[in-house]
Design an enzyme around this catalytic site. Sequence first.
Site, short mmCIF file in Angstrom:
data_model
loop_
_atom_site.label_atom_id
_atom_site.label_comp_id
_atom_site.label_asym_id
_atom_site.label_seq_id
_atom_site.Cartn_x
_atom_site.Cartn_y
_atom_site.Cartn_z
CB ALA A 239 5.34 -26.93 10.43
CB SER B 103 2.37 -26.46 2.25
OG SER B 103 1.34 -25.48 2.21
CG LEU B 104 2.45 -21.92 1.41
CD1 LEU B 104 1.56 -20.78 0.94
CD2 LEU B 104 3.33 -22.41 0.27
N GLY B 105 4.80 -22.26 5.51
CA GLY B 105 5.48 -21.64 6.64
C GLY B 105 5.17 -22.37 7.93
CG ASP C 26 -6.54 -24.19 1.71
OD1 ASP C 26 -7.06 -25.26 1.37
OD2 ASP C 26 -5.36 -24.09 2.09
#
Length: 742
Positions: A278, A280-282, A434
């Site tokens: 998991a 931050s966005l999904g 990233d």
Amino acid sequence: TTMRTTVLAVAVAVSLVADVRGFLPAPSILSSQVGRRTLSCSGSNFAQPACPFPKHRPAVLHTIMTATAEPKTDETKAPTKEDMEKLPMGFTNMLSEIETIRTRDIVSAYKKGAIGKREASTLTLKRAGAKIFGTKTLSRESEASKNAVFMEGGWAKRGKGSGLVRTIELYSFGIKIILRELKLRKVEDKAEKSAARKEIARDLRQGLLELGPTFIKLGQLLSTRIDILTKEYIDELKILQDNVPGFSGDSAVAVIEKELGRPIDKIFDSFDKRPIAAASLGQVHRAVLDGKEVAVKVQRTGLDDLFKNDLQNLKFAAKVFDKLDPKNDGADRDWVAIYEESAKLLYQEIDYRNEAKNAIRFRTQFKGIDWIKVPEVYEDYTSSRVITMEYVPSVKISDVDKIEEMGLDRLKLAERSAISYLEQLSRHGFFHCDPHPGNIGVDAGIPGGRLVYYDFGMMDEITGDLKGGLVDLILGIYEFDPDTKDTTKDVLRAAERMGILDPNADTVPIQRIARYFLNDFANANAGKREWTKDKSKEDAAEERKARRAELGESLLSVGSDVPFKFPPTFTFVFRAFTSLDGIGKGLDSKYDLTKLTVPYLRKLSEMKYGSETKALAVGFAEKTGLNRGDIFNTIKAPKNMAYVAGTLERMERGELKVRVRALEAEQRLQRLELITSNTNAAMVAGLLLNTGIVLSAISGGNPPLFARGLVWAGMAATVKWASGVLKVKQLDKKLSNYNVKK
């Protein structure tokens, strides 16, 4: 009546104690019967308006209803960690907001007949209990379970809340963490300091989780900076790389079915509701599609609202940075442009269709390299909030112990991580923004180890002059030879082509600085001097001191002229290199990106000239003078001498003016201006304060408004004078460091 009252009191007490101790039941048992009235709000029915008290959910009533219901033979078991993780968001929101239930809401619901007397009594007493005992209802559950339950509810609440409240929350959190860290400077015992720092690090991580995706990404970046942060912070922030608390599997299934338009069993052969990772966005789930194992990434809900709030704060911060940035390092940073580029990429990242296109392009550009693996994308099973990719298991590139167990070559992996990024920038221009350890894994696909890239939502591209200039800049640095080939001007021309260097800037001090560092790099690369990184701290400090003494005037000139301006795209280039530098130092304590890139630069020469043979021929011609440029200059020499003679004659006749820049005089004038300004501020402050005090004294009673205004104005002038004195001291220190006379 007495019996029922006693049962009611006991049940309320049990309810309070059960909640405080964390013994809340699982959703499947939240159905009870009181007399002829049935409340069934378990599972997915939590959010349905049929529930008798929809705002706070009937879960808080289960104990009182069970106490007055008919006896049951089945015993209720305490919930497990898995039960808590499966709680639907309706129940989650009730738990997180129990402290904010208002008494008037309870009374209003009772008057409207939505709840009975028992329910109203229970809710009222629970509100009092929450105030007395606090809201630590899940204290016996693990921290991960608590985060999984509460985090998304908090994000949704923040996303729809006030922007001002969000701003206050952000700045107050940051200030608290900084102040706690500053207090540790007074602690001398190392064990005590480490224990205290671990607690601060845990609070920092938890705070970033609560603040949301934007700040989780900040934590992910910081988690790679082992040369900046201490081990306590690194260990905590590493958890944010791929271990952010996830949401329920049922919610993920609902999103998939809505996005792809079919039931889950009609899409996949099988689907595991438990997420394997998991972020931050999904979060990512394993599934089987047509007999192949795939990874399905599902996006969280409510990200748009949260981004809008955070981006407003970041835009304000960017404007403030533009005003406050002294730019005394010679770089004219455009913070607003950096913000706009970041916002653009952030919104692109939450569109998984865009991520699918990026992944396909990234996979294509590394198709012929066996030590880089990019998962295949299944476009037919991808939407704006769901993306399906090939399942490629790996080990995090920062997990040194597991890499050692697998028998992989840590030094080779560090080198490959650097080379892969140079390939992205110089050869293709399309790069990963990233590359933190959560997005780069390693496996044993080839001897020594293979890099596995994930998460292609945040990608950027450099094209045209920016890309060509970057290649020329790198080659200019690599090809510099203090004896045979001075590429200083080539490097500066490449910087102009990239838009980094102002073409109208005074290049004399810039050339001097550039030539000094190019010469340093060439000598270190040839083994004629030791790399600064390999020297002791004392020797490195002495070297920096000598460098400032030699280049002092030029450095000051560049600092005042501000000739450099970095394109917003380079923000992500620097960020990526920062992450890779942290990864490399984790794999190899002697990691040096500069050393590792030297062999790769030979490939850039081939790319520029077309082949290795041509590159060698060009190099030989430049060193021997047997090239078109040198031959043409030889033929043109008589004409150049005539031009020089003509220029000297014009100077003699007074037709030309020579501009001479006296750097010492400039610095003395700057210091004189500051001192003059301080003197004026002191005089004005004295005049205003004396006048205000005299008028206040002769008034006989309360000082008049005019006199008080003069005193306040005098105090403001005093603050300006004190600020000016501080600036003079800072300038003197700066001149002293650069060995410039005052």
